[in-house]
Design an enzyme around this catalytic site. Sequence first.
Site, PDB file in Angstrom:
ATOM      1  N   LYS A   1      -1.287   9.799  -1.037  1.00 47.58           N
ATOM      2  CA  LYS A   1      -2.541   9.075  -1.195  1.00 47.58           C
ATOM      3  C   LYS A   1      -3.740   9.918  -0.754  1.00 47.58           C
ATOM      4  O   LYS A   1      -4.856   9.721  -1.251  1.00 47.58           O
ATOM      5  CB  LYS A   1      -2.481   7.747  -0.453  1.00 47.58           C
ATOM      6  CG  LYS A   1      -1.444   6.785  -1.029  1.00 47.58           C
ATOM      7  CD  LYS A   1      -1.637   6.563  -2.533  1.00 47.58           C
ATOM      8  CE  LYS A   1      -0.605   5.635  -3.118  1.00 47.58           C
ATOM      9  NZ  LYS A   1      -0.811   5.407  -4.577  1.00 47.58           N
ATOM     10  N   TYR A  33       4.276   9.271   1.640  1.00 48.50           N
ATOM     11  CA  TYR A  33       3.408   8.342   0.909  1.00 48.50           C
ATOM     12  C   TYR A  33       1.956   8.573   1.306  1.00 48.50           C
ATOM     13  O   TYR A  33       1.062   8.639   0.442  1.00 48.50           O
ATOM     14  CB  TYR A  33       3.816   6.903   1.201  1.00 48.50           C
ATOM     15  CG  TYR A  33       2.985   5.873   0.484  1.00 48.50           C
ATOM     16  CD1 TYR A  33       3.248   5.548  -0.844  1.00 48.50           C
ATOM     17  CD2 TYR A  33       1.935   5.221   1.132  1.00 48.50           C
ATOM     18  CE1 TYR A  33       2.483   4.604  -1.507  1.00 48.50           C
ATOM     19  CE2 TYR A  33       1.169   4.272   0.471  1.00 48.50           C
ATOM     20  CZ  TYR A  33       1.449   3.968  -0.843  1.00 48.50           C
ATOM     21  OH  TYR A  33       0.682   3.039  -1.502  1.00 48.50           O
TER      22      TYR A  33
END
Length: 253
Positions: A151, A147
Amino acid sequence: MDNILITGAASGIGAATARLFHERGWQVGLIDLNPEALATQAAALGGVWHRALDVTDLAAVEAALEDFCGRHAGQLRLLFNCAGVLRFGHFEEIGMAEHARILNINVLGLVQVTHAAFAYLKATRGAQVINMGSASGLYGTPHMASYSASKFAVRGFTEALELEWHRHGIRVGDLMPPFVRTPMVSSQCFEPPVLRRLGVNLDAEDIARAAWQQAQGAAVHRPVSWLFRLMYWSGQVSPAWMNRGIMKVLSGV
């Protein structure tokens, strides 16, 4: 009248943003993978345009953009790339299929929707793209490695496209909040130490208000919450070893 197309719009941040912009007079379009939740959200807003699809399905994305923007004279004032998935846990204990899913939705899906929206954004005065970034895109965060990587990619994509699309009059920026109280976070089975130490002090409505602020005056990066704004700006001037040390302490590794 201004219009906004929101991915990941059936719940959480996307749904809160749809409600806020709809209340303030914008024409709202909703995209999400969950058809039942999406239909419920669309009905709650008076039957607004919606389309259930997977943002990694390019043909479906292109057809949706053509249909929604075709109802608005081929224009799109604001694209909010909010669709995303998250998985907390030790990297090696999460299967590769889940890592791939995170990267495909959070990065490839976002890029595909943005690419499909280009012609409609270019045709619209004051057009903007808002990407859903994260505090985990500032420094790699343990127990959410894929994750965090996604990002970082969103942050780099945002910075590059903001410069590149300047010639078309399209602004591109991202929102960078720390943990937000949404179903995506509350449904996790693993609690990272960094979450326990920082807490969950934002809700979906806080991010919706940040999206509204971004729509009124674009910034390349918009850190959300006073604590993360402090961390963000200090991180711009602190040496790398200090940032690494802070993350090590917060993450308990």
